[in-house]
Design a protein around this motif. Sequence first.
Motif, PDB file in Angstrom:
ATOM      1  N   LEU A 294       0.833  -1.201   0.000  1.00 25.80           N
ATOM      2  CA  LEU A 294       0.000   0.000   0.000  1.00 25.80           C
ATOM      3  C   LEU A 294       0.869   1.253   0.000  1.00 25.80           C
ATOM      4  N   ARG A 297       2.142   2.140  -3.296  1.00 22.97           N
ATOM      5  CA  ARG A 297       1.036   2.194  -4.268  1.00 22.97           C
ATOM      6  C   ARG A 297       1.177   1.115  -5.339  1.00 22.97           C
ATOM      7  N   TYR A 305      -6.322   4.531  -6.767  1.00 23.29           N
ATOM      8  CA  TYR A 305      -5.902   5.101  -5.490  1.00 23.29           C
ATOM      9  C   TYR A 305      -6.546   6.478  -5.326  1.00 23.29           C
ATOM     10  N   ARG A 403      -4.762   6.816   0.813  1.00 21.44           N
ATOM     11  CA  ARG A 403      -4.625   5.867  -0.293  1.00 21.44           C
ATOM     12  C   ARG A 403      -5.976   5.363  -0.816  1.00 21.44           C
ATOM     13  N   VAL A 404      -6.908   5.026   0.095  1.00 18.87           N
ATOM     14  CA  VAL A 404      -8.136   4.365  -0.371  1.00 18.87           C
ATOM     15  C   VAL A 404      -9.426   5.015   0.116  1.00 18.87           C
TER      16      VAL A 404
END
Length: 532
Positions: A294, A297, A305, A403-404
Motif C-alpha cells: 500500500l 502504491r 488510489y 490511499r483508499v
Amino acid sequence: MKTIYTNGKIYTLNDKRDIFNTMVVEDGKIVDLYNVEEKLEGENILDLEGKVVYPGFNDSHIHLGYYGYYASQVDLAGTKSKKEALERISTYIEENKIKEGQWVLGWGWNHDYFEDDKSFLNRFDLDKVTTDMPIAVSRACGHVLSVNSKALEIASIGNNPVQIEGGQIDIDEENNSIGVFRENASIEIRKHIPRRTLDQVKESILGAIQEMNSWGLTSIHSDDLSSVAGYDYKEILELFRKMAEKGELNIRIYEQCRLKAEELDEFFEAGNTTGVGNDFFKIGSLKLFLDGSLGARTAALRKPYSDAPEEYGIITATEEEIDEMVGKAFEHNMQVAAHGIGDRAIETAIKCMSKNRRDDLRNGVIHCQITDSDMLKSFKENEILAYVQPIFLDYDRNIVWDRVGDRTYTSYNWKTLVDLGVHVSFGTDSPVEHFNPFHNIYEAVTRKDLNGLPEEGFLIAQALSVDESLRAYTYESAYASFEENVKGTLEVGKFADFIVINEDLYKIDPMKIKDLTVEKTFVNGKEVYSKN
C-alpha cells in the motif's frame, strides 16, 4: 530425563483455557500438567518463581533469509529525510571500507517518513553518494528497489528500458531509467548482485534465529526459497534440510515456497509437497505473489488510489497464470498461500482458490488489508485462512485514508474475520516490520501505533482481545501448518515449546504490552534463550 517446571502460571491456551502451576517435560514433549500446593524441590526441578508461561510464538509469515541478509546491509529504517539516508550510506561505505566496484546494499527506507522530499530514492539521489560503486537499496516494504547510475550501467539499463511483466521500471520524460524498480522489475538488478558463500548464508540464518528465540519465537512460516541472491530454490532447500538433519535449527520452520511457474514440475517431481520434512524443517504452502504494498502504491486495487487517480497498483501475474499454478498445486496436494494486500489481488486469490476447492489443504491469503464486506464473508464461505500482521497498523494508519478513502472502513477488519469464524493467524512479515510479538499483540488489542496514537484507536471496533491475539499467535499458526495436534497449545503429548515472561498478558494494562520482553525460551524442551 524428566524436568519439572513448577511454581508458575502456565497458560495452556487449550480449548478449555486450563491454567496449571506445574508442567513435566521429557524427551522434548510435555508429559504432564497439574497443580500442586506444596513447594517441589529436588533434582531436575525448575522453580518458575511465579512467572508466567505461554506456548511459544509462531509467526505465520516472515522472511528468515531476508532478515539475516539485511543484517549485514545499510540499515535505512527510521531515516527521516533523503539527506539522512544518503549520509547513512556514505558512513557505511567508509566504516566498512567498501572498495570501488563492490556492491553497496541497503534496506528499510520509507519515503513517507522523509521530511525533505517525499519521493522515492532514485539514481540522482544515490549518485550523490558515489558513481564508482553500485548501490541498491530496498524500500521497507521490499516492493521497490532504488539504484544508482553504476548499478544501471552494470545491468545495461538506460534509454527506453524494456518493461517487465508484473513490474515497472520508472522512467523520466526522455524515457531514461531513474533508478526505481517496482515489483518483478527489481529482478533485472538483483540478478547482477554477487552471491554470498553458503557459509555466510548459513551464518546469517543462525544469527536471525537466535534473535527470534530471544523474542519468544519457537516456530515460523518463512518465505526463503527466492530470498538469497544468486541461489536457486534447490540450493536453499538443501541448506535448510542439512541444518535440520544436523540439529542446528532452534526454531521450527514451515517453508512458504515462492517458486516460478516453470519450476513447479521439477519441484513436484522431486517429491516435494506440503508436509514433506521433519519437525524442524518441512515444506509448507506454495507462496503466490499477487501484488505489492500500500505504501508504494503497488498493492493492486479494483478502483484507483484516492491520492493517485491514475494508479491501480500492480498485479504481478494474470488470473490465467495464477489459475495454472493453483491447479498444479492442488493436483499435488500442496497448500496455497497468496500474498494479497489490495482488494483486486485478494479477490483474485479467493476466486482462483475457490474454482476447484480443496478445503482440506487449508489455503489462505497473506496480509488481507484492503477488503469490503462481501470479500470478508467470502473468506468463511470458501474456508480461506487469513494470515494478518497487526503491526502494519503502526505505519498504514497514517496513509490508508489517503490511499483508499472510504474503503478504509472495511479494511484491516480482522475482528470481523474472527467473528465470522475464519482461522486468523498472526505474523509480522519481518523484516518489513520487526518480529517483536508484543508489538504485534499490542497493536491488535489497542489498535494504536507504538506512540499510542490515535488516542481513540484506529477503527477500534476491530480490536481483538488478548485471548484472541494469543490464540492467533499460537494455535492458529499451528493450524495453518496442520500441526495443531503437536504444538500451538501446552498439552500432554505436544512439543515442549514455551516461553517464560514476568507479566500476565491477560491482566496487564494493554498499553504496556508493547514494552514486554521474554525471560526464557524453550524449544523441544531445550532452553534456547535466557535473558540472564
